[in-house]
Design an enzyme around this catalytic site. Structure first.
Site, short mmCIF file in Angstrom:
data_model
loop_
_atom_site.label_atom_id
_atom_site.label_comp_id
_atom_site.label_asym_id
_atom_site.label_seq_id
_atom_site.Cartn_x
_atom_site.Cartn_y
_atom_site.Cartn_z
N LYS A 110 0.84 -1.19 0.00
CA LYS A 110 0.00 0.00 0.00
C LYS A 110 0.88 1.25 0.00
CE LYS A 110 -4.54 1.19 1.58
NZ LYS A 110 -5.68 0.87 2.43
N LYS A 189 -3.11 -13.26 -8.86
CA LYS A 189 -3.76 -13.90 -7.72
C LYS A 189 -5.20 -13.40 -7.57
CE LYS A 189 -4.13 -13.78 -2.76
NZ LYS A 189 -4.94 -12.77 -2.14
N LYS A 192 -10.18 -10.21 -3.55
CA LYS A 192 -11.30 -9.25 -3.51
C LYS A 192 -10.81 -7.85 -3.84
CE LYS A 192 -12.96 -11.80 0.19
NZ LYS A 192 -12.87 -11.76 1.65
P1 ATP Z 1 -8.83 -9.13 0.49
O1 ATP Z 1 -8.49 -8.80 -0.92
O2 ATP Z 1 -9.94 -8.29 1.11
O3 ATP Z 1 -7.63 -9.33 1.37
P2 ATP Z 1 -8.95 -11.89 -0.02
O4 ATP Z 1 -9.69 -12.26 -1.24
O5 ATP Z 1 -7.46 -11.89 -0.05
O6 ATP Z 1 -9.53 -10.53 0.41
P3 ATP Z 1 -8.97 -12.81 2.72
O7 ATP Z 1 -10.12 -12.70 3.63
O8 ATP Z 1 -7.81 -11.88 2.90
O9 ATP Z 1 -9.47 -12.77 1.20
O10 ATP Z 1 -8.41 -14.30 2.79
C1 ATP Z 1 -9.15 -15.38 3.31
C2 ATP Z 1 -8.38 -16.65 3.08
O11 ATP Z 1 -8.40 -16.98 1.69
C3 ATP Z 1 -6.91 -16.56 3.48
O12 ATP Z 1 -6.52 -17.77 4.08
C4 ATP Z 1 -6.19 -16.38 2.17
O13 ATP Z 1 -4.87 -16.86 2.21
C5 ATP Z 1 -7.07 -17.19 1.24
N1 ATP Z 1 -6.97 -16.73 -0.15
C6 ATP Z 1 -7.38 -15.52 -0.63
N2 ATP Z 1 -7.15 -15.42 -1.94
C7 ATP Z 1 -6.57 -16.61 -2.33
C8 ATP Z 1 -6.10 -17.14 -3.57
N3 ATP Z 1 -6.18 -16.44 -4.70
N4 ATP Z 1 -5.56 -18.38 -3.59
C9 ATP Z 1 -5.48 -19.12 -2.45
N5 ATP Z 1 -5.91 -18.68 -1.24
C10 ATP Z 1 -6.45 -17.44 -1.17
MG MG Z 2 -6.32 -11.02 1.59
#
Ligand code: ATP
Ligand code: MG
Length: 321
Positions: A110, A189, A192
């Protein structure tokens, strides 16, 4: 084993969340003592709208249950319902080196982008450490992106133990090799925050549309390709059974097919894969009072455990008499 993991209610869950994390939660609820929580205090660093945050939190619980979390086997709760964790967070904060937190990627990225960062984002790994340590967790199932934060947790726990005696259990990350970093619609990757997600509970028609619009390899279709390096294949292989996966891999190695065919196969496989949870989610949504009950039970059980650990830590460092 004691298992713990958390997931942020920052929006609907996507395929990356499922294959990287949630599927592990479901597998590990058998034969272990498992704690899973909805990380609304972490989400507050990005979701600044109270109605939205409340809505996402309930939706997160519904989605986890629809996907197969069994409240009879696990403790499912909302992070903020366990205030002991925030207290434990402060105890850890007092021994957390600035340099260690400055190296953490969420904050570093960030900052590199020139975006304003707040103390919540900066100290996020310390709250995450408290989340884990408060339940004496041995194992933390996560995607690869969280491994660094678990390293920080281990460092903080070791240093507290070194200083004050054996208070905390040192946890270990558990990452599934083949789903450590599920790719999004653009091949990066899936996250969200990157606007490249396909949600687990997307309506089949909308899901299909997103799949058909995914970026593809620029090389001509006639050329044989290594399947493992293509993100469409990587996604397909998460949904497909062994025989279908092998067949698709052979098609890649032979060449002469269209990406449209792969996309169609991917959309079909995904639709079938999530059909049952989709129906279950509709049932759960009709009974929000039942969900609240599950979360309240979960919170009581989680507080019982966390208050023991907090008390242990308070005694060790001299803030309780
Ligand atoms: P944000 O972008 O808000 O951080 P996120 O999509 O990364 O959201 P998180 O809530 O941070 O979701 O992560 C929840 C779980 O999902 C964590 O254990 C994270 O490692 C896993 N995760 C998120 N995205 C992936 C991905 N693309 N591949 C594998 N695991 C993932
Ligand atoms: Mg995340």
């Amino acid at each position: 084993m004691r298992v713990l993991s958390g997931i942020q209610p920052t929006g609907p869950f996507h395929w990356g969340n499922y294959f990287g994390a949630v599927r592990q939660y479901i597998d590990l609820q058998h034969g272990n003592e498992a704690y899973y929580f909805i990380a609304n205090l972490h989400a507050l660093t990005t979701v600044r709208d109270p109605e939205k945050l409340r809505g996402y939190t309930l939706e997160a619980a519904i989605e986890l249950l629809a996907l197969g979390l069994n409240p009879e086997r696990t403790t499912l709760f909302v992070q903020s319902d366990v205030p002991e964790v925030s207290e434990l967070c402060w105890l850890l904060m007092t021994g957390a080196p600035m340099g260690l937190l400055e190296r953490c990627h969420a904050y570093k990225e960030k900052k590199a982008k020139g975006l304003p960062a707040d103390a919540g984002l900066f100290t996020y790994p310390v709250l995450m450490a408290a989340d884990i340590l408060a339940y004496d967790a041995d194992v933390v199932p996560v995607g690869e992106d969280q491994v660094q934060h678990i390293e920080v947790c281990r460092d903080l726990a070791r240093s507290f133990n070194h200083h004050f005696g054996e208070v905390f259990v040192i946890p270990q990350a558990k990452v599934l090799a083949h789903a450590a970093r599920v790719p999004g619609t653009d091949g990066e990757k899936m996250s969200k925050s990157y606007n490249n997600t396909i949600d687990i509970f997307e309506e089949p028609k909308a899901m299909r549309k997103k799949v058909m619009r995914m970026t593809t390899d620029s090389r001509p279709m006639e050329e044989p390709k290594a399947p493992e390096s293509d993100h469409l294949y990587q996604l397909y292989s998460l949904f497909a059974g062994d025989a279908d996966r092998e067949e698709m891999a052979a098609l890649y190695r032979r060449g002469g097919f269209g990406y449209g065919e792969v996309k169609k196969a991917l959309a079909d496989a995904a639709e079938q894969f999530f059909a049952e949870p989709l129906a279950r989610r509709a049932e759960l949504k009709a009974h929000p009072e039942r969900i609240e009950e599950i979360l309240a039970d979960g919170a009581s059980a989680a507080r019982r455990k966390a208050s023991q650990v907090l008390h242990r830590a308070q005694k060790a460092c001299g803030v309780s008499r």
